[in-house]
Design a protein around this motif. Sequence first.
Motif, PDB file in Angstrom:
ATOM      1  N   HIS A  88      12.901   4.147  12.396  1.00 52.70           N
ATOM      2  CA  HIS A  88      12.027   3.525  11.537  1.00 52.70           C
ATOM      3  C   HIS A  88      10.778   3.079  12.655  1.00 52.70           C
ATOM      4  O   HIS A  88       9.430   2.889  12.403  1.00 52.70           O
ATOM      5  CB  HIS A  88      12.172   2.401  10.748  1.00 52.70           C
ATOM      6  N   LEU A  89      11.129   2.533  13.741  1.00 54.20           N
ATOM      7  CA  LEU A  89      10.181   1.974  14.796  1.00 54.20           C
ATOM      8  C   LEU A  89      10.575   2.493  16.092  1.00 54.20           C
ATOM      9  O   LEU A  89      11.600   2.656  16.662  1.00 54.20           O
ATOM     10  CB  LEU A  89      10.745   0.476  15.023  1.00 54.20           C
ATOM     11  N   THR A  90       9.449   2.968  16.543  1.00 50.70           N
ATOM     12  CA  THR A  90       9.301   3.580  17.877  1.00 50.70           C
ATOM     13  C   THR A  90       7.949   3.145  18.469  1.00 50.70           C
ATOM     14  O   THR A  90       7.231   2.462  18.060  1.00 50.70           O
ATOM     15  CB  THR A  90       9.056   5.298  17.699  1.00 50.70           C
ATOM     16  N   VAL A 122       0.643  -1.360  -0.019  1.00 55.10           N
ATOM     17  CA  VAL A 122       0.133  -0.039   0.041  1.00 55.10           C
ATOM     18  C   VAL A 122       1.060   1.161  -0.202  1.00 55.10           C
ATOM     19  O   VAL A 122       0.658   2.069  -0.856  1.00 55.10           O
ATOM     20  CB  VAL A 122      -0.792   0.149   1.237  1.00 55.10           C
ATOM     21  N   ALA A 123       1.797   1.133   0.680  1.00 52.09           N
ATOM     22  CA  ALA A 123       3.138   2.351   0.788  1.00 52.09           C
ATOM     23  C   ALA A 123       4.214   2.073   1.461  1.00 52.09           C
ATOM     24  O   ALA A 123       4.288   1.045   1.991  1.00 52.09           O
ATOM     25  CB  ALA A 123       2.242   3.233   1.906  1.00 52.09           C
ATOM     26  N   ARG A 124       5.244   2.802   0.795  1.00 52.35           N
ATOM     27  CA  ARG A 124       6.464   2.619   1.093  1.00 52.35           C
ATOM     28  C   ARG A 124       6.861   3.885   1.659  1.00 52.35           C
ATOM     29  O   ARG A 124       7.255   4.813   1.049  1.00 52.35           O
ATOM     30  CB  ARG A 124       7.450   2.306  -0.321  1.00 52.35           C
ATOM     31  N   VAL A 125       7.458   3.765   2.966  1.00 61.42           N
ATOM     32  CA  VAL A 125       7.794   4.767   3.545  1.00 61.42           C
ATOM     33  C   VAL A 125       9.117   4.669   4.329  1.00 61.42           C
ATOM     34  O   VAL A 125       9.848   3.601   4.419  1.00 61.42           O
ATOM     35  CB  VAL A 125       6.815   5.477   4.738  1.00 61.42           C
ATOM     36  N   ASP A 126       9.847   5.947   4.964  1.00 62.93           N
ATOM     37  CA  ASP A 126      11.177   5.666   5.324  1.00 62.93           C
ATOM     38  C   ASP A 126      11.433   6.303   6.829  1.00 62.93           C
ATOM     39  O   ASP A 126      12.535   6.333   7.123  1.00 62.93           O
ATOM     40  CB  ASP A 126      12.274   6.339   4.377  1.00 62.93           C
ATOM     41  N   SER A 127      10.453   6.589   7.527  1.00 63.77           N
ATOM     42  CA  SER A 127      10.550   7.392   8.833  1.00 63.77           C
ATOM     43  C   SER A 127       9.129   6.754   9.564  1.00 63.77           C
ATOM     44  O   SER A 127       8.118   6.309   9.117  1.00 63.77           O
ATOM     45  CB  SER A 127      10.643   8.577   8.691  1.00 63.77           C
ATOM     46  N   ALA A 128       9.529   6.964  11.173  1.00 55.80           N
ATOM     47  CA  ALA A 128       8.295   6.627  11.818  1.00 55.80           C
ATOM     48  C   ALA A 128       7.118   7.403  11.501  1.00 55.80           C
ATOM     49  O   ALA A 128       5.939   7.207  11.732  1.00 55.80           O
ATOM     50  CB  ALA A 128       8.934   6.560  13.097  1.00 55.80           C
ATOM     51  N   HIS A 129       7.504   8.456  11.528  1.00 50.19           N
ATOM     52  CA  HIS A 129       6.378   9.691  11.330  1.00 50.19           C
ATOM     53  C   HIS A 129       5.634   9.427  10.024  1.00 50.19           C
ATOM     54  O   HIS A 129       4.359   9.447  10.094  1.00 50.19           O
ATOM     55  CB  HIS A 129       7.033  10.977  11.303  1.00 50.19           C
ATOM     56  N   ALA A 168       1.877   1.977  19.088  1.00 46.71           N
ATOM     57  CA  ALA A 168       0.574   2.034  19.720  1.00 46.71           C
ATOM     58  C   ALA A 168      -0.264   2.360  18.519  1.00 46.71           C
ATOM     59  O   ALA A 168      -1.485   2.102  18.819  1.00 46.71           O
ATOM     60  CB  ALA A 168       0.974   3.421  20.568  1.00 46.71           C
ATOM     61  N   GLU A 169       0.195   3.106  17.376  1.00 50.48           N
ATOM     62  CA  GLU A 169      -0.776   3.303  16.399  1.00 50.48           C
ATOM     63  C   GLU A 169      -1.148   1.743  15.676  1.00 50.48           C
ATOM     64  O   GLU A 169      -2.355   1.662  15.227  1.00 50.48           O
ATOM     65  CB  GLU A 169      -0.187   4.314  15.107  1.00 50.48           C
ATOM     66  N   ALA A 170      -0.309   0.897  15.670  1.00 50.13           N
ATOM     67  CA  ALA A 170      -0.536  -0.235  15.221  1.00 50.13           C
ATOM     68  C   ALA A 170      -1.675  -1.120  15.967  1.00 50.13           C
ATOM     69  O   ALA A 170      -2.603  -1.839  15.657  1.00 50.13           O
ATOM     70  CB  ALA A 170       0.748  -1.353  14.870  1.00 50.13           C
ATOM     71  N   ASP A 171      -1.374  -0.952  17.570  1.00 50.25           N
ATOM     72  CA  ASP A 171      -2.427  -1.675  18.209  1.00 50.25           C
ATOM     73  C   ASP A 171      -3.878  -0.868  18.261  1.00 50.25           C
ATOM     74  O   ASP A 171      -4.679  -1.565  18.270  1.00 50.25           O
ATOM     75  CB  ASP A 171      -1.752  -1.141  19.890  1.00 50.25           C
ATOM     76  N   GLU A 172      -3.754   0.207  17.950  1.00 55.64           N
ATOM     77  CA  GLU A 172      -4.989   1.171  17.720  1.00 55.64           C
ATOM     78  C   GLU A 172      -5.772   0.655  16.606  1.00 55.64           C
ATOM     79  O   GLU A 172      -7.159   0.449  16.802  1.00 55.64           O
ATOM     80  CB  GLU A 172      -4.976   2.759  17.648  1.00 55.64           C
ATOM     81  N   VAL A 173      -5.091   0.307  15.571  1.00 55.00           N
ATOM     82  CA  VAL A 173      -5.913  -0.358  14.294  1.00 55.00           C
ATOM     83  C   VAL A 173      -6.018  -1.724  14.360  1.00 55.00           C
ATOM     84  O   VAL A 173      -6.543  -2.387  13.153  1.00 55.00           O
ATOM     85  CB  VAL A 173      -5.571   0.425  13.241  1.00 55.00           C
ATOM     86  N   GLY A 174      -5.168  -2.393  15.268  1.00 49.12           N
ATOM     87  CA  GLY A 174      -5.179  -3.864  15.202  1.00 49.12           C
ATOM     88  C   GLY A 174      -4.385  -4.588  14.132  1.00 49.12           C
ATOM     89  O   GLY A 174      -4.824  -5.466  13.561  1.00 49.12           O
TER      90      GLY A 174
END
Length: 423
Positions: A57-59, A28-35, A64-70
């Motif tokens: 890349h990982l914070t 879906v997307a290729r990004v290069d930073s945690a933000h 927390a955001e991944a947990d929020e959306v499952g």
Amino acid sequence: MLSVVTCLDDDASERLVHEIGAADHDIVARVDSAHALIEAVRGGAIDGIIVSATRRHLTLDVLAEADEVGVRIVAVAGDDAERRYALSLGLFEVVDVSAPWSDIEALLRGGIAVPLGAPAQRGAGTVIAVWGPAGAPGRTTIAIQLAAELAFRGRTVALVDADTYGGAVAPSLGMLDESPSFAAACRLAARDSLTLAELERVASRYVSSRSEFWILSGIGRASRWPELGADRVTNVLSTCRQWVDYVVVDTGFNLEADEEIASDMFAPRRNAATLAALRQADHVVAVGAADPIGLSRFLRAHVDLLEQIETAQVSVVINRLRASSVGSNAQHQVRQTLRRFGGLDDAVFVPLDVPGVDAAVLSGKTIHDAAPRSPVRAAIAQLVDADILPPSAQGTSRREARRAARQAQKTGPLQTLRARRLG
């Protein structure tokens, strides 16, 4: 087909992107930073995240955001330092930078356990919550020794550190580099992915010639308490019941329900993990310190404890008993205080044994292993044999215990105990 977002450094990006496409999955997307990763996760429905295990890349915010959306996350580590970094955040889905896509895909698909919103199903295992008021009365020491004694008697045991003010189980057992595996289990529960196999994967193992038990270690930094939500803790403990015979939970001290934000049903609560563990418990071990201040704190907080728990099985443990703090015939003095001001009988008294406890902490072992002749070990063994392993008899009802505890608040145990010392 899986829809994934990648946030990878150059060492892993091109190869994995090619393998993902060849396997007919959608990036879906290729990004290069945690933000940027957080924005991508918020932007659309995805099935998984593949991220390099670096600070760029990982914070914790990404988790927390991944947990929020499952959404499940798999971290790609280029070396041992990156692997340790991911583990320190409580992320156990970590693969080597050279791992094939098939390994990553298996982790992304994961397993399915009890849904987060489903009622907790009580399995065969028994949950024992170890609680004590503010002032460090020795909750962790007692919890560790309970786990050791139960394991020594041939039971399977998991020791869970659910203290949201800073876990102490792992450091006490010399596991200073351990990642917070209880937080990892809570994260899996939030994604409906917690299975018995996952528990064994994230948990640590204490092994000695005398006893062996599993450990779900606690958060090292108190700021991570939002990871231990009430629903998550409830589901982890429910799954642990199916895993082992006894689940010993080292809880926090605070029983406040954060009423200042009670109007917001979805706001996180600092003490939710403690309250959830206490309500799940089949047996509560309430620990107090054997000195005037410790007893005063225990008796006042004991009232609140009885309001929170669902079980009638409560064992009182008075720790660090010594004559220097309460006067001669210390056990009699403390027993009389508990009976008069708390309506409490049959407490277990644990003598102060500085050399034995220090030897255990210094060696990273249980007292059972480091100082097997310690009076601390003998007292906890008595508790296990008398109150925990055999079927418990019906005692005082919770309502009667609460009435006696409230009555005790009308007088001052601290002053009376001091008067006994002077007398």
